[in-house]
Design a protein around this motif. Structure first.
Motif: not given
Lengths: 353, 353
Positions: A290-291, A287, A297-298, A175, A305-309, A168, A293-294
């Motif tokens: 939004y990415l 987008i 995010s906590p 992404v 931690g939080v990862w995007i693929p 994407i 924000t993710i």
């Protein structure tokens, strides 16, 4: 663990891998495309799709199960539907050609899909969908593979590890999602076996259908689908979509990506779409908030931690491009001998224990 | 557990549900289509997509957030790409219209896709992809929903339960896959709460990000993606594909399927393909021997057998069509009062304790 390893420059590895393919009969441009894809596997930390695949590929070229002389036959069945007979070309070579046509057609029509048969292993799907996303289009890729996964509730390996990949367009980077529908890959099971490590719980059954953490027993049993019944449904869905559209094999009749004795009977389906065609507000920045924000995010307690693929692959790639590829001495020696090259000594790899 | 229930004939439930929608302002044909879809949810044992949705739908009709007077605007952007503005029509009404066009176009071109915005909740995706598979075509459907699922490694609900559905023609019955990318649905959490039961492990986090089996804490926390990091990647991929192609919202900006106060800001994407167009050997019997092999394969120890996705729904449906729908008295009384009908007494439901 006491395995000799060498650190090799990425360029040296590219050159030697391509030379090995040429020595097995590939023409130079096809060899470069295939070698680059194996190097991508190493760079992204997906060794199961890296240089360890080179030996079988050279054997398939020598056995005539893979060829680089004939161009794939591309037939547009309608403005947005492309049927591809790869004539047993190398996967990345056929797929590069197909993607060029899909991208160009999608820029005209907003959608184009290809159904691909008689083509060798594409390798990781991530680089293909990423390539599409980098020109601002969206890609979905599905492929089948040898039957290694048991149906949910069953114990016999009847379904491929059938990956789905999604690319994407986004800022600053696309992404890139690429996931096998098995909990682990066979390559991971083999790596655990070599390292003397247990498999994570729930990743495989032994030959009697009991859950096992022993990689040796898993290799003679079946891999479990990821996510239980849902992952089974998704993997089966991919097997059926690909077989229906391409006319390729299902279940135990799928062969030719792991062996050097059978023609490739798996199939591939790629769908490309242009968001700008149906979404007037689309930009590859749409987008991104939004990415963000993710990503910001906590984290859950205990999480790093939080990862995007795709983030992890990219970090791995950036790091390996700087520091070089760390390969086992055994693998590097094999590649050099396949390339029948003196290159091995000329690049002075650092040997480490 | 001491809940009063009634068994209602399927036809009575259909009639009363449609009457409730008409009482809220729907025209008769739209009300029938919407009511049938809610009944399908009950028949297939997916109560979260059944008659419990009727109340919000009637409220949305009354509030002008859903309407049945205007036809959706369908625009072919190219021979195989359909853009749909539902003008806030009821989901099943818009989707039925869209499927007619996709099926007819796919029979000409081999592929057609629709991107749908401004449309109310489609309900279960299974009946739509099944309808396509029953005419010999293959369907993939994706939809977004309110942010209820945390990213892997995170704890905040930022992603929809985003289902994917796949329909594949087969003999004797199509394969119908329909899975949310969350481990469980919010409806299931609520049902567990009512029944005083614990949630399965790994299905949700509490508000602090810790795993919980308590449905009350889960409802104030976040649902977990199915299958860990892979299910997270898939759910996010669906969120991004749908948002990119339809221009609809992402994350917490998605509203309007559970409330009666916001316009629907989710989106839907449906892709239809004709296997016969690219696979000269295709018949809907092609994959049946493979499906038989899976159905007849040995079960794992402790398993009751191996099923093909959709088998369970079909059994549930066949059984309910014979024996009628078992509903809570509370729900049935509510539906009857929404329909403002004396029907309630005229059908003499059997009351059970």
């Amino acid at each position: 663990l006491d395995v000799m390893s060498v650190t090799v420059s990425v360029e040296a590895a590219r050159t030697v891998a391509a030379r090995a393919l040429i020595a097995a009969g590939a023409d130079a441009s096809a060899a470069k495309i295939q070698a680059d894809m194996l190097i991508e596997g190493e760079l992204r930390g997906r060794r199961s799709h890296g240089l360890q695949r080179l030996k079988v590929l050279t054997e398939r070229l020598k056995a005539g199960l893979a060829q680089t002389r004939l161009q794939p036959i591309l037939t547009w069945m309608s403005p947005s539907l492309l049927k591809v007979d790869g004539l047993h070309g190398l996967g990345p070579v056929v797929c590069d050609e197909v993607l060029r046509h899909l991208i160009s057609r999608t820029q005209e029509t907003g959608i184009a899909a290809a159904t691909i048969s008689n083509t060798n292993h594409l390798g990781m799907l991530a680089p293909y969908v990423e390539q599409v996303a980098e020109v601002g289009l969206l890609a979905i890729a599905l492929t089948t593979s040898e039957a290694l996964v048991h149906p949910w509730g069953g114990r016999e390996a009847l379904i491929g590890t059938n990956p789905i990949a999604i690319g994407i367009p986004a800022k600053p980077i696309p992404v890139v999602i690429d996931l096998a529908t098995s909990q682990i890959s066979v390559g991971q099971a083999i790596n655990h076996l070599r390292a003397g490590e247990e498999l994570p719980s729930g990743s495989a059954l032994d030959a009697h259908g009991n859950q096992t953490n022993d990689p040796q027993l898993a290799i003679h049993g079946a891999l479990s689908p990821f996510g239980g019944a849902k992952g089974y449904a998704l993997g089966l869905g991919i097997e059926l979509i690909v077989a229906a559209l391409t006319g390729t094999a299902t279940g135990k009749d799928v062969r030719g990506t792991l062996d050097a004795s059978s023609p490739s009977t798996k199939g591939d389906v790629i769908i490309v779409l242009d968001p700008a065609r149906t979404n007037p507000c689309w930009s590859d920045d749409s987008i991104s908030s939004y990415l963000r924000t993710i990503r910001n995010s906590p984290p859950a307690p205990g999480s790093s931690g939080v990862w995007i693929p795709g983030d992890g692959s990219r970090r791995s790639r950036d790091s390996a491009l700087q520091s070089g590829l760390k390969l086992s001495s055994e693998l590097w020696d094999l590649i050099c001998s396949l390339a029948d090259t003196q290159h091995k000594t000329s690049i002075h790899p650092k040997r480490q224990t």
